[in-house]
Design a protein around this motif. Structure first.
Motif, PDB file in Angstrom:
ATOM      1  N   ILE A   1      29.727  94.737   0.063  1.00 27.25           N
ATOM      2  CA  ILE A   1      29.283  96.128   0.222  1.00 27.25           C
ATOM      3  C   ILE A   1      30.367  96.957   0.898  1.00 27.25           C
ATOM      4  CG2 ILE A   1      27.600  97.597   1.389  1.00 27.25           C
ATOM      5  CD1 ILE A   1      25.536  95.422   0.965  1.00 27.25           C
TER       6      ILE A   1
ATOM      7  N   ASN B   1      23.855 102.374  -6.053  1.00 34.78           N
ATOM      8  CA  ASN B   1      23.520 103.423  -5.085  1.00 34.78           C
ATOM      9  C   ASN B   1      22.022 103.499  -4.850  1.00 34.78           C
ATOM     10  OD1 ASN B   1      26.200 104.128  -4.801  1.00 34.78           O
ATOM     11  ND2 ASN B   1      26.116 105.740  -6.345  1.00 34.78           N
TER      12      ASN B   1
ATOM     13  N   ILE C   1      20.891 100.475  -2.744  1.00 33.67           N
ATOM     14  CA  ILE C   1      21.256 100.635  -1.333  1.00 33.67           C
ATOM     15  C   ILE C   1      20.390 101.703  -0.676  1.00 33.67           C
ATOM     16  CG2 ILE C   1      23.111 101.374   0.211  1.00 33.67           C
ATOM     17  CD1 ILE C   1      25.080 100.073  -1.709  1.00 33.67           C
TER      18      ILE C   1
ATOM     19  N   ARG D   1      18.106 101.365   2.641  1.00 26.04           N
ATOM     20  CA  ARG D   1      18.241 102.271   3.781  1.00 26.04           C
ATOM     21  C   ARG D   1      16.928 102.989   4.074  1.00 26.04           C
ATOM     22  NH1 ARG D   1      24.149 104.870   2.107  1.00 26.04           N
ATOM     23  NH2 ARG D   1      25.412 103.185   2.993  1.00 26.04           N
TER      24      ARG D   1
ATOM     25  N   GLU E   1      24.761 109.446  -2.140  1.00 24.03           N
ATOM     26  CA  GLU E   1      24.617 108.689  -0.904  1.00 24.03           C
ATOM     27  C   GLU E   1      24.342 109.621   0.262  1.00 24.03           C
ATOM     28  OE1 GLU E   1      27.244 105.590   1.868  1.00 24.03           O
ATOM     29  OE2 GLU E   1      28.231 106.839   0.360  1.00 24.03           O
TER      30      GLU E   1
END
Length: 760
Positions: free
Chosen positions: A69, A141, A144, A148, A750
């Motif tokens: 990552i 993306n 992830i 998150r 992001e």
């Protein structure tokens, strides 16, 4: 005297070689009992080393995944900055290029032309492509962002009366729970847990737990070291890995207890095994003596590492932790006695420890013989700033990156104390030191509390503002994994002295924006502070940001949260001096200073080459250079005390002192509503300055502000926060909710969050 084998053959209750006890591989003979043969086939002792490999594979999977990552983000960040640089060079950027000549621009005054914004022929212009498909992968993306959305959320602390028990981040909790579940299942799922008799060998449950705990030791030690291979591969600083180091130690203690208890459930003194054990092992000590000798230091390490004990006696913790760890490692060598693969992991632990300390020598400013600080450290000055803050200035040849920190030791103040502090200055040729071209001023700003920081203030009060001290630096360490220059939008939140972690990042980002080395278009700075005087800490840095940032790119908001101007405390000035201790520390400081003076004299004499006139000139220049440290802040003289007069009960905020060369964006006069509600609510200012700089009275509503900033987010956004826990929690919640934008909006790749510890 008959042999042990003959002794066993003559005892009817024993099988040959079947009663050897813990950690001993039992040999199988043709006349061995069926129970022993079955036990050796179910979970043979000789193959128990595979359980240690299970932990190794688990750790390597986590390490490789985190490293991949990191490499992905390094690659995408570099690609995006390279694409932006090419656009600048080729003139494709809309902000640096002029309109094409195909567009009619001559009749703008009359507003009569229908094609003034459109080409005369061909298709209508298409919106410039902003998709960064080359530098990102949408499925990754989104994956992830989903992680998150879960792990950015803070875990509420457990509160009981005035005490609270905080939890680490959700990501740390997930890793710790995954490791705990893995080792528990790996211990208890394989069968059997015990053999039918202790005569058949050590309990398999104990052997599994023991090998797992031994296999954890190299990773626990690696996570604790300031310079280690895990940090090099993942980019995560040791200050963030330290929480995994602590929890790894707790899991190791749990495994040690699981390893110990089965030997008391099926003790070796049952069924005559004690006599056999004593026949094969010399010594009259307790049967499990080596195990107890290893368990006791492990218990001590885990107990004195508990947060409330560590904070209560931090200096004692620092002094005892490493020696206790060395004793524990030595006892483990004795206890394991090279059975199975145990010594392989213990040797790896010692090797990692040794190599890490060797690498750490390159981080010390006094171990490089090519520098003038070799063995004597640097020269440092102490300045008292407004609002009871301390500024330490260290001209040094050490280089650092924005946001990093160092461990500072000042023998003239405290010989053995070594504490971490964030570097507030930027290491750049644009900020030279008065010491010379090879030096940069390392500036550390902090608020004094107790311990070392209070001793710094006391030393300043006792020795005066012009006294200099020897400073030994260990570092720099830490810093962000990512570069702010790779994000389209950057939002910086600071609370109080948390601004020290942001100033250098802001200066570095603005420098790169000016040099067209940053893709950043918008920067928002939000600083919540109690009183306006705190702005004086970094007044010059803020002035540089305002004057040299690209137009309309940097927006700063300052929130004054206190109702009254702070009355400077005189507690530190009335502190009793430490005559014996101060004499001791002064002698140490003078010893280092004397060596430094001799070294400077030798260098000057060598450079002069026997020319007396040139030597006098060089000595005069050297004196000017060495004493050219920043002037200290001197508080205004105290006015004589007057009888207290009754005053009306109302809140008063004197306006800030007028400045001719810099304006923080204060409203001209705060309204009465702002004065009354400033502690409880977010209040919009009277008018937003056109320059983007404004000061407001009250606490920032972080959720409201982030929703407002969200309208102008670019493809990639970074939110950076350094402040008290309440501020970090609010920012974490908001950024976690914003991850849905990545999943639903294809124009957003992001939204990254970076948090800094308020105490570092």
């Amino acid at each position: 005297m008959p042999s042990v084998r003959a002794f066993l053959d003559n005892v009817a209750d024993f099988e040959p070689m079947e009663t050897l006890v813990k950690r001993i591989n039992i040999t199988i003979y043709p006349n061995s009992s069926p129970g022993l043969i079955a036990a050796s086939q179910e979970d043979p002792w000789s193959q128990a080393g595979k359980y240690a490999l299970g932990w190794v594979y688990f750790s390597i999977i986590l390490l490789v995944a985190t490293s991949i990552i990191r490499l992905y983000y390094l690659w995408t960040d570099k690609i995006r900055r390279a694409i932006y640089k090419d656009e600048i060079l080729e003139g494709k950027n809309s902000k640096t290029s002029s309109p094409d000549t195909d567009y009619e621009m001559a009749n703008l005054q009359t507003n009569n032309s229908a094609v003034k914004f459109f080409p005369r022929a061909g298709q209508l212009p298409v919106e410039p492509q902003t998709d960064s498909s080359v530098s990102s992968m949408a499925p990754l993306n989104n994956a992830i962002a989903m992680l998150r959305w879960v792990f950015y959320r803070p875990i509420p602390a457990i509160r009981y009366k005035k005490r609270q028990l905080p939890f680490p981040s959700a990501g740390v909790v997930f890793i710790v729970l995954a490791a705990l579940i893995f080792v528990i299942l790996y211990c208890f799922v394989p069968q059997p847990l015990y053999y039918a008799s202790i005569r058949y060998g050590s309990p398999p449950l104990a052997i599994r737990a023991g090998m797992l705990s031994v296999a954890m030791m190299p990773w626990i030690v690696a996570l604790s070291m300031k310079s280690n291979i895990i940090t090099m591969m993942t980019g995560i600083g040791h200050e963030r890995l330290n929480v995994l180091h602590r929890w790894g130690g707790y899991i190791c203690l749990l495994l040690a207890l699981i390893h110990t208890i089965p030997f008391y459930v099926t003790p070796v003194w049952d069924q005559g095994a004690l006599q056999v054990f004593q026949s094969y092992f010399s010594g009259q000590y307790y049967i499990y003596g080596t195990g107890v000798a290893a368990l006791v230091p492990l218990l001590f390490l885990c107990i004195h590492s508990l947060p409330f004990i560590r904070s209560w006696m931090y200096e004692l913790f620092v002094a005892l932790h490493v020696p206790a760890s060395i004793i524990f490692l030595a006892m483990m060598f004795w206890h394991c006695n090279n059975y199975l693969t145990s010594w392989d992991y213990l040797a790896a632990t010692a090797g990692i420890w040794f190599v890490s300390y060797i690498i750490r020598l390159f981080y010390l400013n006094w171990t490089n013989f090519r520098r003038t600080s070799w063995l004597i450290g640097e020269e440092a000055s102490i300045t008292i700033l407004p609002e009871n803050a301390v500024k330490v200035t260290i001209p040094t040849q050490v280089t650092w990156r924005p946001g990093q920190y160092v461990y500072l030791r000042m023998p003239g103040i405290s010989v053995f104390e070594n504490h971490p502090f964030t570097i507030a200055s930027l290491c750049s040729d644009d900020f030279p030191s008065e010491y010379g071209d090879l030096y940069r001023d390392m500036i550390i700003v902090f608020r004094p509390f107790s311990g070392f920081t209070r001793k710094v203030v006391n030393a300043h009060d006792e020795n005066g503002p012009w006294h200099t001290y020897r400073a030994f630096i260990d570092g720099p360490y830490g810093g962000m994994q990512r570069e702010l220059a790779a994000f389209d939008t950057v939002i910086l939140f600071a609370g109080g002295s948390g601004i020290t972690a942001i100033v250098s990042q802001l200066l570095d980002l603005i420098k790169k924006m000016r040099d067209s080395r940053a893709v950043t278009k918008q920067v928002h700075v939000v600083w919540a502070l109690k009183r306006p005087e705190t702005m004086e800490w970094f007044k010059e840095e803020l002035r540089i940001c305002r004057q040299y940032a690209p137009p309309e790119s940097v927006h700063c908001q300052f929130f004054i949260t206190a109702a009254k101007r702070h009355i400077p405390s005189t507690a530190h000035s009335t502190t009793q001096s430490r005559p014996v201790s101060q004499v001791f520390h002064d002698k140490i400081n003078e010893a280092f200073q004397g060596i430094a003076d001799k070294r400077h004299s030798a260098l000057i004499r060598e450079e002069a080459g026997g020319d007396a006139e040139k030597e006098r000139e060089l000595r005069a220049e050297n004196e000017d250079g060495i004493t050219a440290l920043p002037q200290a802040y001197l508080p205004p003289p105290k006015s004589p005390k007057s009888p207290r007069r009754p005053r009306p009960a109302r809140l008063e905020i004197p306006p800030p002192e007028p400045t001719t060369n810099f304006d923080f964006g204060f409203p001209s006069t705060p309204t009465m509503l702002q004065k009354n509600l400033m502690r409880f609510a977010f209040l919009p200012s009277v008018a937003t300055k056109k320059t983007g700089w404004q000061t407001e009275y009250g606490r920032p509503d972080i959720s409201f502000m982030l929703r407002g900033f969200q309208r102008d987010f670019g493809r990639r956004t970074c939110v950076f926060v350094c402040g008290p826990p309440s501020m970090r929690v609010d920012v974490q919640r908001c950024v976690a909710r914003m991850q849905r934008q990545v999943l639903t909006n294809p124009a957003v790749d992001e939204i990254f969050l970076h948090t800094e510890n308020y105490a570092i």
